[in-house]
Structures are given as structure tokens and as C-alpha cells.
Design a protein around this motif. Sequence first.
Motif, PDB file in Angstrom:
ATOM      1  N   VAL A  57     -24.202   6.859  -9.029  1.00 19.94           N
ATOM      2  CA  VAL A  57     -25.353   6.095  -8.412  1.00 19.94           C
ATOM      3  C   VAL A  57     -26.290   6.950  -7.808  1.00 19.94           C
ATOM      4  O   VAL A  57     -25.840   8.051  -7.149  1.00 19.94           O
ATOM      5  CB  VAL A  57     -24.919   4.879  -7.484  1.00 19.94           C
ATOM      6  CG1 VAL A  57     -24.238   3.659  -8.441  1.00 19.94           C
ATOM      7  CG2 VAL A  57     -23.859   5.336  -6.599  1.00 19.94           C
ATOM      8  N   THR A  58     -27.266   6.399  -7.496  1.00 18.52           N
ATOM      9  CA  THR A  58     -28.318   7.176  -6.654  1.00 18.52           C
ATOM     10  C   THR A  58     -29.097   6.374  -5.443  1.00 18.52           C
ATOM     11  O   THR A  58     -28.866   5.185  -5.583  1.00 18.52           O
ATOM     12  CB  THR A  58     -29.661   7.763  -7.547  1.00 18.52           C
ATOM     13  OG1 THR A  58     -30.230   6.581  -7.980  1.00 18.52           O
ATOM     14  CG2 THR A  58     -28.851   8.507  -9.083  1.00 18.52           C
ATOM     15  N   GLY A  59     -29.602   7.137  -4.777  1.00 14.21           N
ATOM     16  CA  GLY A  59     -30.356   6.456  -3.886  1.00 14.21           C
ATOM     17  C   GLY A  59     -31.564   5.374  -4.158  1.00 14.21           C
ATOM     18  O   GLY A  59     -31.903   4.540  -3.397  1.00 14.21           O
ATOM     19  N   GLU A  60     -32.074   5.350  -5.298  1.00 18.77           N
ATOM     20  CA  GLU A  60     -32.996   4.690  -5.905  1.00 18.77           C
ATOM     21  C   GLU A  60     -32.338   3.545  -6.154  1.00 18.77           C
ATOM     22  O   GLU A  60     -32.988   2.323  -6.226  1.00 18.77           O
ATOM     23  CB  GLU A  60     -33.485   5.107  -7.253  1.00 18.77           C
ATOM     24  CG  GLU A  60     -34.183   6.388  -7.284  1.00 18.77           C
ATOM     25  CD  GLU A  60     -34.797   7.221  -8.531  1.00 18.77           C
ATOM     26  OE1 GLU A  60     -34.444   6.338  -9.533  1.00 18.77           O
ATOM     27  OE2 GLU A  60     -35.300   8.015  -8.423  1.00 18.77           O
ATOM     28  N   GLU A  61     -31.227   3.214  -6.131  1.00 19.00           N
ATOM     29  CA  GLU A  61     -30.538   1.741  -6.309  1.00 19.00           C
ATOM     30  C   GLU A  61     -30.129   1.227  -4.748  1.00 19.00           C
ATOM     31  O   GLU A  61     -29.599   0.170  -4.817  1.00 19.00           O
ATOM     32  CB  GLU A  61     -29.253   1.847  -7.210  1.00 19.00           C
ATOM     33  CG  GLU A  61     -29.611   2.156  -8.599  1.00 19.00           C
ATOM     34  CD  GLU A  61     -28.413   2.671  -9.346  1.00 19.00           C
ATOM     35  OE1 GLU A  61     -28.037   2.194 -10.538  1.00 19.00           O
ATOM     36  OE2 GLU A  61     -27.805   3.709  -9.059  1.00 19.00           O
ATOM     37  N   LEU A  62     -30.423   1.913  -3.559  1.00 21.72           N
ATOM     38  CA  LEU A  62     -30.183   1.319  -2.489  1.00 21.72           C
ATOM     39  C   LEU A  62     -31.089   0.209  -2.189  1.00 21.72           C
ATOM     40  O   LEU A  62     -32.473   0.329  -2.346  1.00 21.72           O
ATOM     41  CB  LEU A  62     -30.241   2.513  -1.313  1.00 21.72           C
ATOM     42  CG  LEU A  62     -29.244   3.414  -1.261  1.00 21.72           C
ATOM     43  CD1 LEU A  62     -29.651   4.485  -0.025  1.00 21.72           C
ATOM     44  CD2 LEU A  62     -28.139   2.589  -0.702  1.00 21.72           C
ATOM     45  N   THR A  63     -30.770  -0.775  -1.562  1.00 22.61           N
ATOM     46  CA  THR A  63     -31.620  -1.923  -1.099  1.00 22.61           C
ATOM     47  C   THR A  63     -31.751  -1.830   0.358  1.00 22.61           C
ATOM     48  O   THR A  63     -32.784  -2.351   0.791  1.00 22.61           O
ATOM     49  CB  THR A  63     -30.934  -3.034  -1.544  1.00 22.61           C
ATOM     50  OG1 THR A  63     -29.958  -3.545  -1.004  1.00 22.61           O
ATOM     51  CG2 THR A  63     -31.216  -3.281  -3.205  1.00 22.61           C
ATOM     52  N   ASP A  64     -30.932  -1.263   1.094  1.00 20.74           N
ATOM     53  CA  ASP A  64     -30.904  -1.199   2.566  1.00 20.74           C
ATOM     54  C   ASP A  64     -30.026  -0.089   3.439  1.00 20.74           C
ATOM     55  O   ASP A  64     -28.980   0.340   2.616  1.00 20.74           O
ATOM     56  CB  ASP A  64     -30.325  -2.473   3.138  1.00 20.74           C
ATOM     57  CG  ASP A  64     -30.772  -2.532   4.636  1.00 20.74           C
ATOM     58  OD1 ASP A  64     -31.759  -2.067   4.989  1.00 20.74           O
ATOM     59  OD2 ASP A  64     -29.974  -3.362   5.413  1.00 20.74           O
ATOM     60  N   ALA A  65     -30.338   0.584   4.301  1.00 15.95           N
ATOM     61  CA  ALA A  65     -29.511   1.407   4.958  1.00 15.95           C
ATOM     62  C   ALA A  65     -29.979   1.250   6.635  1.00 15.95           C
ATOM     63  O   ALA A  65     -31.108   1.189   6.797  1.00 15.95           O
ATOM     64  CB  ALA A  65     -29.900   2.921   4.579  1.00 15.95           C
ATOM     65  N   GLN A  66     -28.909   1.265   7.341  1.00 15.80           N
ATOM     66  CA  GLN A  66     -29.046   0.817   8.609  1.00 15.80           C
ATOM     67  C   GLN A  66     -28.204   1.884   9.591  1.00 15.80           C
ATOM     68  O   GLN A  66     -27.110   2.021   9.092  1.00 15.80           O
ATOM     69  CB  GLN A  66     -28.646  -0.515   9.113  1.00 15.80           C
ATOM     70  CG  GLN A  66     -29.553  -1.621   8.635  1.00 15.80           C
ATOM     71  CD  GLN A  66     -30.895  -1.867   9.202  1.00 15.80           C
ATOM     72  OE1 GLN A  66     -31.150  -1.107  10.247  1.00 15.80           O
ATOM     73  NE2 GLN A  66     -31.798  -2.055   8.360  1.00 15.80           N
ATOM     74  N   PRO A  67     -28.602   2.326  10.645  1.00 17.45           N
ATOM     75  CA  PRO A  67     -27.758   3.212  11.867  1.00 17.45           C
ATOM     76  C   PRO A  67     -26.628   2.363  12.149  1.00 17.45           C
ATOM     77  O   PRO A  67     -26.765   1.067  12.385  1.00 17.45           O
ATOM     78  CB  PRO A  67     -28.566   3.503  12.900  1.00 17.45           C
ATOM     79  CG  PRO A  67     -29.672   2.628  12.758  1.00 17.45           C
ATOM     80  CD  PRO A  67     -29.908   2.241  11.348  1.00 17.45           C
ATOM     81  N   ALA A  68     -25.274   2.719  12.283  1.00 15.61           N
ATOM     82  CA  ALA A  68     -24.191   2.051  12.480  1.00 15.61           C
ATOM     83  C   ALA A  68     -23.349   3.095  13.186  1.00 15.61           C
ATOM     84  O   ALA A  68     -23.515   4.068  13.629  1.00 15.61           O
ATOM     85  CB  ALA A  68     -23.586   1.412  11.368  1.00 15.61           C
ATOM     86  N   PHE A  69     -21.846   2.572  13.381  1.00 17.63           N
ATOM     87  CA  PHE A  69     -20.906   3.203  14.036  1.00 17.63           C
ATOM     88  C   PHE A  69     -19.745   3.105  13.117  1.00 17.63           C
ATOM     89  O   PHE A  69     -19.176   2.274  12.571  1.00 17.63           O
ATOM     90  CB  PHE A  69     -20.685   2.868  15.534  1.00 17.63           C
ATOM     91  CG  PHE A  69     -21.698   3.347  16.460  1.00 17.63           C
ATOM     92  CD1 PHE A  69     -21.981   4.272  16.983  1.00 17.63           C
ATOM     93  CD2 PHE A  69     -22.782   2.307  16.566  1.00 17.63           C
ATOM     94  CE1 PHE A  69     -23.003   4.784  17.825  1.00 17.63           C
ATOM     95  CE2 PHE A  69     -23.889   2.755  17.390  1.00 17.63           C
ATOM     96  CZ  PHE A  69     -23.950   3.789  18.163  1.00 17.63           C
ATOM     97  N   ASP A  70     -18.661   4.178  12.917  1.00 19.30           N
ATOM     98  CA  ASP A  70     -17.781   4.091  12.119  1.00 19.30           C
ATOM     99  C   ASP A  70     -16.430   3.527  13.211  1.00 19.30           C
ATOM    100  O   ASP A  70     -16.940   3.242  14.377  1.00 19.30           O
ATOM    101  CB  ASP A  70     -17.276   5.354  11.585  1.00 19.30           C
ATOM    102  CG  ASP A  70     -17.087   6.516  12.472  1.00 19.30           C
ATOM    103  OD1 ASP A  70     -16.872   6.116  13.949  1.00 19.30           O
ATOM    104  OD2 ASP A  70     -16.821   7.762  12.098  1.00 19.30           O
TER     105      ASP A  70
END
Length: 555
Positions: free
Chosen positions: A280-293
Motif C-alpha cells: 500500500v502507499t501513502g496515496e491511500e491514506l485518509t488521515d494521519a495524526q500525532p499520537a503516542f505509542d
Amino acid sequence: MTQSPLWKRVLILSTILAAILFALPNLFYERVERHNDAVAAIALQGGAATPEQEADLALWPDLLPSALVPLGLDLRGGAHLLAEVHVADVYKARIDALWPELRDALRPLRDQVGNVRRQPSPDGILRVAIGNPAGMEAALTTARSLAAPVTSLTGMGGSDLDIRAEGPEIVIQLSEAERAATDSRTVAQSLEIIRRRVDEVGTREPTIMRQGADRILIQVPGIGSAAELKSLIGTTAQLTFHPVLGTTQDAGADPGARNLLLPSMDEKGIFYIVEQTPVVTGEELTDAQPAFDQNGRPAVSFRFNASGARAFGDYTANNIGKPFAIVLDEEVISAPVIQDHIPGGSGIITGSFTVEESTELAVLLRAGALPAGMTFLEERTIGPELGQDSIDAGQLAAMVAAGLVALYMIASYGFFGMISVVALAINIAMMFAAQSLIGATLTLPGIAGIVLTMGMAVDANVLIYERMREELRAGKSPAAAIHEGYDKALSAIVDANVTGMLTALIMFFIGSGPVRGFAVTTTIGIVTSMITAVYVTRFILELYIGWRRPKTIIV
């Protein structure tokens, strides 16, 4: 003097009051700006406000207009970049992606064409050798079936691929029409992605425009430096997910056919061998958010669209226990082992991020990948101190100009000169109100346009008053002299302002940067000076004549 109809007087008075009301926020620029920022932040937070935001919100009444004149780079300070887009990168990517498609299409014709091999060739050109030259016609027919019509208006009816035979080889490259269409799409897409990335971090009134065939001008007021702006928009941010075949410490190792050797971002000296074709590629991303593991370290959470989620879920289900490389701009930022099936198309990217780095990466991924790399041909940083110096110098120039114009008009025309000065103040208020409403950015040349407009505004009154003097010398009554002065001077005033506006419009459409800023302010100033010099001064004089009914007047 013939009185204007009531509707006209009401309209003029309403226009004056509206201009003052909409120009007012600019007198309290910092307070209103903090109020507007708080309004925007509270809206993004779904209505929840911090105590600081509540305090900023109270700095300006909600009932009053709050639109401000945006300040340009030379007044606020910020960063300026001129970038050249590598449109040829897209040609190479298109042709490289065509090779596996052509190979698969020729596979059923193996009896006719023999073995199919890709030959060395320059970037953007695909050369494919076939084992049996007698099957060239069949191979060309199959290759041409992969072509599609050009989607641009100028190339309508043409094919996107130029396909020909050279001896035992098929040579494929993008057609001229498709290259032109690709260039236009690439620059337009780069413009949109850069705008989205800049908007994500909340900068005010950026200027992002195309210059020439393959260049983009980026000016962002209020940002710290050109280096900060480059770090935000200069990263291609191409995110891909690849199966891992192995690791090595040999930077020169041969990864094998259709594989890649990529360095690790965190583990120095470690290189991953991954399959060239991503799952898969980033073109198929719909959202990305800063988070914590789970350990409280900064990370980035992501979510795919339906097709990406299906591919991601299927791969993780079939490859439990195998490593999976997350690659950002040809560096492996993480290579976790798949522990379980991951349905739903969501996950988390971990690595040695700081909070700022995870936030910036999320912004880049949300905005999408730039379609091609860029070279920054020009970069400048303008500090806020220099911007404030420009504002102070512009204010001083405007005040000196206004003072000298006022002194001249009062000395030359007495009471009538005072009316011109009042109209001039209303004219400046109208200019700022108009620029606030349409969001026209004020630059240092724009301030020069305001100063020039002051002279143009009273120039119309000079024509009117000199005509009134002529009528008084001819024995006309005060009311008749005023009426004739305005009516007979109007044609000369209109001619002068129309020619000035045509010049300003030509500067706007042909010029760029500071020239356009000057043209915008001058155009607005010509319109407002026509209104104030002719209609506002006449409105004031009608009120005066109706109130005092003087037997004589001195112009």
C-alpha cells in the motif's frame, strides 16, 4: 443648488458609516488578530476554549466586524521561496510503472514474441527487447493497447504514449502532448499540496502561485525562517509499505531484481532489502495524526481508505510473524513484525520521533505526497523587526503626505479645502474597509499606492473648485456655481480616473509580486476617490447650503 434625491443621500451616508465601521478593526490590529485566532482555534476544538482563548476572545466585541487587512511578507516578516518542480521525475515514474504492465500484457504472446527483457535506457524512456523479431507487429499492437487518450484540451484526440519499433526493441515514451499535460497537472498538484501543508500549520495569508512553466512562488508571512518553511514543504513525504526480504550492513549489496536496498532511519549502518512493489502507499491514506505509542513515546497514527484497508488487512492476515517495512522517502522509519491480522486499515508509526517531528510528519502525510521533487532556486527570510520598520516608515510617509495635502487644500480653498480633507479621511477609511472585506494583502508598494491615491483624490476636488470659481466670476449664485462646478468637471475627472484604472489593471494582470500589490491598492483607491471626491464632498456641501443658505461663497 439642486438637492440630490433622498435615496442617494441615504446611500452615501450609509456607505460612509459602513466604511468607518469595517475599517475600524485595523486601528486595533493586534487585539482583533488575537480575537480572530481565538475564534478559529475554538471552532477547531469543537467549541471548547482554554482560559487564554477566552481572554483573547473578549478583546473585541463579536457584534463588530473583525476582518483585517492582511499584511504582506515585507510588512509582517516571514519566508520567501522560489521552487522549481522536477517535472521530469513524473515522466520516469510513469514509464517505470508501465514496464510490469507491458510485461504482463506480452506474457500470453510468448510463443510469438519470445523472451521479453527491459534494456538500459535514459530516464523517461522504456526500451524492451523481444526474442523473436517476427512478432514485433503483435507486440506493438499489444503495447499500443496500453495507451490512453490525452486528457488536456490542447492534446485532445492524441495518445499519451509514443510507441515505435527500433530493430528488435519496442521504444516507449510519453508523447509531447502528454508531457505538456503532465507538466501542468504536476505543477497544479504541487501547488495544492503545498497550500494544504502550509494551511495545516495555521499560517496567515500565504501567497502560493505558479510562475512560468515549472516554478512555484511561496511567500508565508509570520513564519520563522526560510529553512523552517523548506522543512515543511520541501519533503516529498512518499510513504510506502513494503514486504521485508532481509537486512544487511553492506551499503553496496545487490538487493536482486525488482528489490530495493534502503537504509534504516534509526539504526545506523543497517540496510533493509525490500520488494520494490509496495503493498500500500501513502496515496491511500485518509488521515494521519500525532499520537503516542504504548510506552508514551511520540508516534503517528494513520488510517487507510477502503481499498488500502483491504490490501493492508489481507497482507497482515497472510504474513503473521514476518517484518513489514514502513518507508518514508526511501528510508525505513520502522520495520515491525506483524503480530496479528490488522483489520480496519488503521495503525501506528513508531520511531525515534520528538513531539514536533511526529506532528510535522502527520501534517505531511495528511497533505499528501508531492508528485515530484523540487529545487529551491531562491530563498529569503524577512525578520519581523524589518517588517515593523517598513510599517513605521510607511505610516510616516502617509502621515506626511496627508498633512501636506491638507495644508495645501486649506491654504488654497479655505472652507472648501477643509471639506476635501474630510472626504480624504473618508476615502482612506473606504480603502481599508474594501481591502479588509476582499482580503487584499497590503504590501509596502501598496502603501505607496495609498499615498498616491491621496493626491489623486484631491486632484478631482481641485478641478471642481476651479470650475466653481469660473462660474462665480461669471455672476452665478453660490448654489448654481456649486451645481455647475460638479456637473462640468465630472467628465474630466472620469477621463483621468478611467485611464489611471486601465494602467493599474494592466499592471495587475501583467506584473507580479510588488507590482500587483501596488496595482490592487491603486485600483481600489481610484474607485473610492471617485466616490469621495465627487459624491461625498457634494453631499457635505448640500448639507451646508441647505443649513446656512449663504448669499456668497469664497472658493
